[in-house]
Design an enzyme around this catalytic site. Structure first.
Site, PDB file in Angstrom:
ATOM      1  N   GLY A  76      23.212  44.240  38.066  1.00 19.72           N
ATOM      2  CA  GLY A  76      23.328  45.296  36.727  1.00 19.72           C
ATOM      3  C   GLY A  76      22.583  45.154  36.094  1.00 19.72           C
ATOM      4  O   GLY A  76      22.527  46.503  35.205  1.00 19.72           O
ATOM      5  N   GLN A  77      21.919  44.096  35.385  1.00 15.06           N
ATOM      6  CA  GLN A  77      21.718  43.849  34.594  1.00 15.06           C
ATOM      7  C   GLN A  77      20.532  44.679  33.625  1.00 15.06           C
ATOM      8  O   GLN A  77      19.777  44.500  34.390  1.00 15.06           O
ATOM      9  CB  GLN A  77      21.336  42.407  34.101  1.00 15.06           C
ATOM     10  CG  GLN A  77      20.624  41.648  32.752  1.00 15.06           C
ATOM     11  CD  GLN A  77      20.705  40.423  32.546  1.00 15.06           C
ATOM     12  OE1 GLN A  77      20.645  39.896  33.088  1.00 15.06           O
ATOM     13  NE2 GLN A  77      20.057  40.014  30.758  1.00 15.06           N
TER      14      GLN A  77
ATOM     15  N   VAL B 236      19.018  45.043  30.391  1.00 16.76           N
ATOM     16  CA  VAL B 236      18.551  44.291  28.692  1.00 16.76           C
ATOM     17  C   VAL B 236      19.059  42.789  29.167  1.00 16.76           C
ATOM     18  O   VAL B 236      20.012  42.037  29.190  1.00 16.76           O
ATOM     19  CB  VAL B 236      19.729  44.974  27.345  1.00 16.76           C
ATOM     20  CG1 VAL B 236      18.951  44.103  26.349  1.00 16.76           C
ATOM     21  CG2 VAL B 236      19.364  46.485  27.086  1.00 16.76           C
TER      22      VAL B 236
ATOM     23  N   HIS C  26      24.330  39.258  27.140  1.00 19.72           N
ATOM     24  CA  HIS C  26      25.653  39.817  26.198  1.00 19.72           C
ATOM     25  C   HIS C  26      26.891  39.995  26.959  1.00 19.72           C
ATOM     26  O   HIS C  26      27.213  39.534  28.493  1.00 19.72           O
ATOM     27  CB  HIS C  26      24.780  41.545  26.099  1.00 19.72           C
ATOM     28  CG  HIS C  26      24.279  41.712  27.127  1.00 19.72           C
ATOM     29  ND1 HIS C  26      23.152  41.355  27.435  1.00 19.72           N
ATOM     30  CD2 HIS C  26      25.325  43.031  27.816  1.00 19.72           C
ATOM     31  CE1 HIS C  26      23.253  42.622  28.658  1.00 19.72           C
ATOM     32  NE2 HIS C  26      24.250  43.423  29.007  1.00 19.72           N
TER      33      HIS C  26
ATOM     34  N   HIS D 225      29.852  42.371  27.396  1.00 21.00           N
ATOM     35  CA  HIS D 225      31.036  43.028  27.279  1.00 21.00           C
ATOM     36  C   HIS D 225      32.017  43.577  26.780  1.00 21.00           C
ATOM     37  O   HIS D 225      33.079  42.603  27.345  1.00 21.00           O
ATOM     38  CB  HIS D 225      30.873  44.899  28.392  1.00 21.00           C
ATOM     39  CG  HIS D 225      29.369  44.920  29.058  1.00 21.00           C
ATOM     40  ND1 HIS D 225      28.800  46.368  28.644  1.00 21.00           N
ATOM     41  CD2 HIS D 225      28.500  44.985  29.583  1.00 21.00           C
ATOM     42  CE1 HIS D 225      27.157  46.464  29.555  1.00 21.00           C
ATOM     43  NE2 HIS D 225      27.497  44.817  29.464  1.00 21.00           N
TER      44      HIS D 225
HETATM   45  P1  5GP Z   1      23.762  46.073  30.492  1.00 19.20           P
HETATM   46  O1  5GP Z   1      23.209  47.013  31.645  1.00 19.20           O
HETATM   47  O2  5GP Z   1      22.335  45.461  30.451  1.00 19.20           O
HETATM   48  O3  5GP Z   1      24.769  44.837  30.716  1.00 19.20           O
HETATM   49  O4  5GP Z   1      24.442  46.873  29.279  1.00 19.20           O
HETATM   50  C1  5GP Z   1      23.010  46.757  28.509  1.00 19.20           C
HETATM   51  C2  5GP Z   1      24.032  47.441  27.682  1.00 19.20           C
HETATM   52  O5  5GP Z   1      22.900  48.326  26.819  1.00 19.20           O
HETATM   53  C3  5GP Z   1      24.490  48.791  27.905  1.00 19.20           C
HETATM   54  O6  5GP Z   1      25.853  49.270  28.493  1.00 19.20           O
HETATM   55  C4  5GP Z   1      23.619  49.858  27.488  1.00 19.20           C
HETATM   56  O7  5GP Z   1      24.992  50.896  27.229  1.00 19.20           O
HETATM   57  C5  5GP Z   1      22.777  49.804  26.521  1.00 19.20           C
HETATM   58  N1  5GP Z   1      21.714  50.138  25.783  1.00 19.20           N
HETATM   59  C6  5GP Z   1      20.915  49.693  26.642  1.00 19.20           C
HETATM   60  N2  5GP Z   1      19.782  50.479  25.900  1.00 19.20           N
HETATM   61  C7  5GP Z   1      20.190  50.962  24.935  1.00 19.20           C
HETATM   62  C8  5GP Z   1      19.077  51.793  24.208  1.00 19.20           C
HETATM   63  O8  5GP Z   1      18.033  51.929  24.470  1.00 19.20           O
HETATM   64  N3  5GP Z   1      20.017  52.155  23.092  1.00 19.20           N
HETATM   65  C9  5GP Z   1      21.338  51.586  22.646  1.00 19.20           C
HETATM   66  N4  5GP Z   1      22.063  52.139  21.622  1.00 19.20           N
HETATM   67  N5  5GP Z   1      21.801  51.081  23.365  1.00 19.20           N
HETATM   68  C10 5GP Z   1      21.102  50.614  24.725  1.00 19.20           C
END
Ligand code: 5GP
Ligand code: ZN
Length: 141
Positions: A106-107, A109, A113, A115
């Site tokens: 589910g990553q 970005v 990081h 959460h």
């Molecule tokens: P992942 O899904 O990689 O664990 O978490 C990425 C986090 O980055 C998500 O919780 C999501 O809300 C945040 N995020 C992803 N894209 C954007 C964006 O374009 N703008 C902002 N402000 N947050 C984002």
């Protein structure tokens, strides 16, 4: 020869990637708190009010490529922030902490990081199982 600006030079030192969302947040100074090698940012699409992301101050793809120092600083920052949140928002009664590592998990970005998600009594009908919810239908057992 082109003279680099201070911010750009610092970005280069930290291996920041201009195409990476979190690198851009670091460069723009959007951190709500920093500790050593890591910083905390507000999540743009919070799961609950106060959802934070703990992020190394250098570009690195995922949790497994974080250094021991970054892991250590992250733990300390998570403790500090969770205490601060609990003190300032008495409706917060728990937390979920987690990392998505890899697209399959589910990553979205690809800058490491963690959460930090504050939880409140009654914020969902049945919280049982918490992070087990990464697979639809498997949270409750
Ligand atoms: P992942 O899904 O990689 O664990 O978490 C990425 C986090 O980055 C998500 O919780 C999501 O809300 C945040 N995020 C992803 N894209 C954007 C964006 O374009 N703008 C902002 N402000 N947050 C984002
Ligand atoms: Zn990055």
């Amino acid at each position: 020869m082109q003279v680099k600006g201070l911010k750009e030079a610092m970005g280069h030192q930290r291996n920041l990637d201009p195409d990476c969302l979190f690198c851009r947040w670091i460069r723009a100074g959007k951190a709500v708190e920093t500790l050593g090698t890591v910083a905390a940012f507000n999540d743009g699409y919070p799961v609950t009010a106060g959802h934070l992301l703990i992020v190394p101050l250098r570009h690195t793809a995922d949790g497994f490529s974080m250094t021991a120092q970054e892991v250590c600083d992250s733990e300390a920052l998570i403790r500090t922030l969770s205490e601060k949140i609990s003190r300032s928002d008495l409706s917060v009664t728990g937390f979920n902490i987690g990392m998505n590592i890899g697209e399959s998990a589910g990553q979205t970005v690809f800058h490491a990081h963690i959460h930090l998600i504050p939880r409140r009594d009654g914020d969902c009908a049945n919280p049982k199982g918490g992070v087990r919810g990464v697979i639809d239908g498997k949270r409750c057992y």
